[in-house]
Design an enzyme around this catalytic site. Structure first.
Site, PDB file in Angstrom:
ATOM      1  N   GLY A  55       0.818  -1.212   0.000  1.00 27.02           N
ATOM      2  CA  GLY A  55       0.000   0.000   0.000  1.00 27.02           C
ATOM      3  C   GLY A  55       0.848   1.257   0.000  1.00 27.02           C
ATOM      4  O   GLY A  55       2.021   1.237  -0.353  1.00 27.02           O
ATOM      5  N   HIS A  61       4.797   2.324  -7.839  1.00 29.18           N
ATOM      6  CA  HIS A  61       3.868   1.197  -7.829  1.00 29.18           C
ATOM      7  C   HIS A  61       2.984   1.214  -9.078  1.00 29.18           C
ATOM      8  O   HIS A  61       2.744   0.184  -9.709  1.00 29.18           O
ATOM      9  CB  HIS A  61       2.961   1.252  -6.601  1.00 29.18           C
ATOM     10  CG  HIS A  61       3.658   1.096  -5.297  1.00 29.18           C
ATOM     11  ND1 HIS A  61       3.791   2.125  -4.396  1.00 29.18           N
ATOM     12  CD2 HIS A  61       4.262   0.025  -4.719  1.00 29.18           C
ATOM     13  CE1 HIS A  61       4.436   1.708  -3.333  1.00 29.18           C
ATOM     14  NE2 HIS A  61       4.736   0.442  -3.495  1.00 29.18           N
ATOM     15  N   GLN A  85       8.181  -9.148   7.911  1.00 26.79           N
ATOM     16  CA  GLN A  85       9.396  -8.536   7.374  1.00 26.79           C
ATOM     17  C   GLN A  85       9.838  -7.316   8.175  1.00 26.79           C
ATOM     18  O   GLN A  85      10.797  -6.649   7.808  1.00 26.79           O
ATOM     19  CB  GLN A  85       9.219  -8.180   5.906  1.00 26.79           C
ATOM     20  CG  GLN A  85       8.240  -7.061   5.598  1.00 26.79           C
ATOM     21  CD  GLN A  85       7.929  -7.000   4.107  1.00 26.79           C
ATOM     22  OE1 GLN A  85       7.360  -7.932   3.530  1.00 26.79           O
ATOM     23  NE2 GLN A  85       8.310  -5.904   3.470  1.00 26.79           N
ATOM     24  N   GLN A 186      12.844  -2.227  -9.364  1.00 30.62           N
ATOM     25  CA  GLN A 186      14.297  -2.302  -9.259  1.00 30.62           C
ATOM     26  C   GLN A 186      14.807  -1.710  -7.953  1.00 30.62           C
ATOM     27  O   GLN A 186      15.875  -2.112  -7.465  1.00 30.62           O
ATOM     28  CB  GLN A 186      14.937  -1.558 -10.435  1.00 30.62           C
ATOM     29  CG  GLN A 186      16.466  -1.528 -10.392  1.00 30.62           C
ATOM     30  CD  GLN A 186      17.062  -0.529 -11.359  1.00 30.62           C
ATOM     31  OE1 GLN A 186      16.375  -0.062 -12.274  1.00 30.62           O
ATOM     32  NE2 GLN A 186      18.318  -0.171 -11.159  1.00 30.62           N
ATOM     33  N   SER A 229       7.549   4.658  -0.477  1.00 36.69           N
ATOM     34  CA  SER A 229       6.499   4.976   0.500  1.00 36.69           C
ATOM     35  C   SER A 229       7.084   5.649   1.734  1.00 36.69           C
ATOM     36  O   SER A 229       6.439   6.491   2.359  1.00 36.69           O
ATOM     37  CB  SER A 229       5.744   3.705   0.904  1.00 36.69           C
ATOM     38  OG  SER A 229       5.118   3.115  -0.221  1.00 36.69           O
TER      39      SER A 229
END
Length: 345
Positions: A55, A61, A85, A186, A229
């Site tokens: 998100g 994205h 994670q 990437q 983000s």
């Protein structure tokens, strides 16, 4: 499309039972509901592209989603902030969550003549971790996935449990979504290379390693800063210093292209970061290098200090780094001498 109406019926049912947000894109919150949709796509021989996200969507994205929309009959986007994670001291609780804005951005891709994703997979934690999950690895129970050899160097030194969490959740997502093609950015190059190894080692059919696509990093057009983000954490003053990492990587890249060895290239990069640190002091912004390193992309082992472009024999090399700006850790990379086998063109 033969199964459009069942999709919408599923979405309406789930919106009622799970209190999901309204969206023009069907939302699936359970594995069973999604799999019913996926079976229909299998039956109709439709390809499915997949973009997994946590998100807080940005143009990076959306670039992945556009690549998928252009190449597949259907595109599925997952939005799941994966607890496994994040280490206990990391930013799970404060990680940006912007679901209404994310759905609006995905819907807006349709535009006057475009397409939007066919589905959003939005599972709760209990759906993804039926045995439960804690951020404390020593207390975790159940099944987890590790990719030995690729998880320990690079980002693995700073975040030793990160790739275990990524490999586990992506294996689950691939098992659920069954994508024909999958798309990763990437910017997280070690993660993407590790996942290519994972799908090959586990003999997955959906996707195969060749169908796990790594898409070029999306950058700020003015500064070159890689979109992330976590950039949302940066103050205006910190945002002004954040492009220093990209500048340092570019300095090392230029030196590499001129024939300098790894040691000399890293000195060039470190000089750029030191200048950024000194300039940051004037704005009361802390700039601190974490690492810059040259890696072999197949093993993610660091190159020898004397390695240079000629010694690589034309093989691609990953130049990657991380730095702190204030309390925010940023990562970036360049793939040198890539012939298109690593990052898609």
């Amino acid at each position: 499309m033969r199964f459009a109406s069942p999709i919408l019926r599923l979405a309406r049912t789930m919106s009622t039972s799970e209190a999901l947000p309204k969206s023009d894109i069907p939302i699936f919150a359970t594995v069973s509901a999604y799999r019913e949709w996926r079976e229909a796509a299998f039956h109709d021989r439709k390809s499915v592209g997949f973009v997994p996200t946590m998100g807080a969507l940005h143009d990076g994205h959306l670039s992945l989603v556009k690549h998928s929309l252009a190449a597949n009959d259907h595109t599925v986007v997952s939005i799941f902030v994966n607890p496994a994670q994040f280490a206990p001291h990391e930013d799970l609780a404060t990680y940006p969550r912007t679901l209404p804005e994310d759905l609006a951005a995905l819907t807006a891709l349709a535009g006057p003549a475009g397409r939007m994703p066919s589905a959003v997979f939005l599972p709760p934690v209990r759906e993804m971790y039926p045995s439960g999950i804690t951020q404390d690895v020593s207390a975790q129970r159940g099944t987890f996935v590790e990719v030995k050899g690729l998880s320990e160097p690079g980002e693995g030194r700073t975040r030793p449990t990160f790739f275990r969490g990524v490999a586990t959740v992506v294996t689950k997502l691939f098992n659920i979504v069954q994508p024909t093609n999958a798309y990763f950015g990437q910017k997280d190059i070690q993660q993407a290379m590790l996942l290519r190894r994972l799908v090959g080692d586990l003999l997955l059919a959906n996707p195969t390693p060749e169908r796990l696509h790594i898409i070029r990093t999306t950058r700020d057009l003015t500064s070159g800063l890689a979109l992330s983000s976590r950039n949302a954490y940066l103050s205006p003053a910190e945002l002004g210093r954040a492009p220093a990492l990209y500048a340092a990587l570019r300095a090392a890249e230029d030196a590499w292209a001129s024939g300098a060895n790894k040691h000399e290239c890293l000195k060039r990069a470190e000089a750029v970061l030191e200048e950024a640190r000194l300039l940051g002091q004037k704005d009361a912004v802390t700039v601190k290098s974490d690492y810059i390193e040259f890696f072999d992309p197949s093993s993610f082992q660091a190159l020898d200090e004397a390695a240079d472009r000629s010694s690589r024999g034309g093989l691609p090399t990953v130049l990657t780094g991380a730095m702190w700006v204030g309390k925010t850790r940023l990562i970036d990379n360049l793939v040198l001498d890539d012939d298109g086998t690593i990052v898609g063109r």
